[in-house]
Design an enzyme around this catalytic site. Structure first.
Site, PDB file in Angstrom:
ATOM      1  N   LYS A  94     -20.665   2.574   5.206  1.00  0.00           N
ATOM      2  CA  LYS A  94     -19.700   2.862   4.148  1.00  0.00           C
ATOM      3  C   LYS A  94     -19.829   1.786   3.086  1.00  0.00           C
ATOM      4  O   LYS A  94     -19.772   0.584   3.394  1.00  0.00           O
ATOM      5  CB  LYS A  94     -18.276   2.863   4.697  1.00  0.00           C
ATOM      6  CG  LYS A  94     -17.203   3.007   3.630  1.00  0.00           C
ATOM      7  CD  LYS A  94     -15.837   2.609   4.144  1.00  0.00           C
ATOM      8  CE  LYS A  94     -14.815   2.615   3.015  1.00  0.00           C
ATOM      9  NZ  LYS A  94     -13.510   2.066   3.420  1.00  0.00           N
ATOM     10  N   ASP A 137       0.814  -1.213   0.000  1.00  0.00           N
ATOM     11  CA  ASP A 137       0.000   0.000   0.000  1.00  0.00           C
ATOM     12  C   ASP A 137       0.845   1.259   0.000  1.00  0.00           C
ATOM     13  O   ASP A 137       0.378   2.322  -0.419  1.00  0.00           O
ATOM     14  CB  ASP A 137      -0.917   0.017   1.227  1.00  0.00           C
ATOM     15  CG  ASP A 137      -2.144  -0.861   1.039  1.00  0.00           C
ATOM     16  OD1 ASP A 137      -2.375  -1.309  -0.103  1.00  0.00           O
ATOM     17  OD2 ASP A 137      -2.857  -1.093   2.022  1.00  0.00           O
ATOM     18  N   TYR A 175     -19.304  -4.660   3.298  1.00  0.00           N
ATOM     19  CA  TYR A 175     -18.542  -5.173   2.169  1.00  0.00           C
ATOM     20  C   TYR A 175     -19.079  -6.545   1.728  1.00  0.00           C
ATOM     21  O   TYR A 175     -18.923  -7.532   2.458  1.00  0.00           O
ATOM     22  CB  TYR A 175     -17.074  -5.322   2.543  1.00  0.00           C
ATOM     23  CG  TYR A 175     -16.307  -4.026   2.595  1.00  0.00           C
ATOM     24  CD1 TYR A 175     -16.828  -2.835   2.096  1.00  0.00           C
ATOM     25  CD2 TYR A 175     -15.029  -3.988   3.151  1.00  0.00           C
ATOM     26  CE1 TYR A 175     -16.114  -1.667   2.137  1.00  0.00           C
ATOM     27  CE2 TYR A 175     -14.297  -2.814   3.189  1.00  0.00           C
ATOM     28  CZ  TYR A 175     -14.846  -1.650   2.690  1.00  0.00           C
ATOM     29  OH  TYR A 175     -14.137  -0.481   2.726  1.00  0.00           O
ATOM     30  N   GLY A 184     -12.451   3.745  -2.962  1.00  0.00           N
ATOM     31  CA  GLY A 184     -12.090   2.483  -3.600  1.00  0.00           C
ATOM     32  C   GLY A 184     -10.610   2.383  -3.917  1.00  0.00           C
ATOM     33  O   GLY A 184      -9.780   3.124  -3.392  1.00  0.00           O
ATOM     34  N   GLY A 213      -8.972   6.959   1.227  1.00  0.00           N
ATOM     35  CA  GLY A 213      -7.722   6.551   1.843  1.00  0.00           C
ATOM     36  C   GLY A 213      -6.614   6.524   0.821  1.00  0.00           C
ATOM     37  O   GLY A 213      -5.946   7.518   0.559  1.00  0.00           O
TER      38      GLY A 213
END
Length: 249
Positions: A154, A3, A120, A197, A223
């Site tokens: 979310k 990441d 999710y 996303g 993010g």
């Protein structure tokens, strides 16, 4: 960690916290270890949402369950403004997931802590019916979170073109604007945040943000799309998102 490969500086939690303050974010989501070690430096500058569960990327999502590793009481101790919980909708582990979620929900109500649910869709059943970001899956997940008592949900942006094996009601021509509006309606009185996303092209990402706000989403939660880029570029993107939230973008 992969990441942080695009912007190694973001591997330092202080970098992300400072970026959130500079960008005028309404809050930041942290796991308990980072919240204990770093958030105190920015207490009073950026509200904290303490994430209570999580899993690594290593195991398969086929029977995904995000185990608890923190409590609502610890969130109160750390001065958090809300708690976050990941719920995997559609997996065989739903029974265990809902059971631990119930405990979190009860403690959140008892201690007066708002509960944000990451809804999710996951698992083989979901992948066999359009996939995790199909309109059907996202819409279903938003409704489940609402019915199970989330204060905020979310979700990822829905893709109505993904219709393979979805229920008949979702096998119809519908554009993305109408799809995200339907997801907002399915959440009803649960406030809805749309995720940025995976890292995507800026034009596509900003268009999804505009559609979400037009549809009545409460806000956006970003993010990697923000901190996986150079500092000044991040702030330029944040400025564009703020204009969209203000209705001027």
């Amino acid at each position: 960690m992969r990441d942080f490969a695009a912007n190694p500086a973001a591997g330092d939690p202080r970098y992300v916290l400072k970026l959130a303050v500079e960008g005028g974010f309404n809050g930041i989501v942290l796991q308990i270890g980072l919240a204990e070690k770093f958030h105190w430096e920015y207490a009073g500058e950026i509200p904290l949402i303490l994430k209570l569960n999580g899993k690594t990327d290593i195991p398969s999502d086929a029977e995904a369950l995000s185990p608890l590793h923190a409590s609502v009481a610890e969130a109160v101790r750390l001065g958090a403004d809300a708690v976050g919980y990941t719920m995997y909708v559609g997996t065989p582990a739903a029974g265990a997931d809902f059971a631990q979620y119930r405990e979190v929900r009860e403690q959140a109500r008892l201690l007066g802590m708002p509960l944000v649910v990451w809804a999710y869709p996951r698992g083989a059943a979901i992948e066999g019916k359009g996939g995790r970001d199909s309109f059907y899956a996202v819409d279903y997940a938003a409704r489940v979170a609402s019915e199970l008592g989330a204060d905020v949900v979310k979700v990822n942006f829905p893709h109505p073109e993904k219709q393979d094996q979805v229920p008949a009601a979702y096998r119809r021509p519908i554009d993305s604007q109408d799809a995200i509006a339907a997801v907002v309606r399915s959440a009803n009185r649960t406030l809805l945040l749309v995720s940025g996303g995976a890292r995507a092209g800026d034009a596509e990402m900003l268009d999804k943000a505009r559609q979400s706000i037009r549809a009545g989403a409460t806000g956006l939660i970003f993010g990697r799309n923000v901190w996986q880029r150079e500092h000044e570029e991040s702030l330029r993107l944040v400025g564009q998102l703020q204009r969209i939230l203000a209705g001027a973008g």
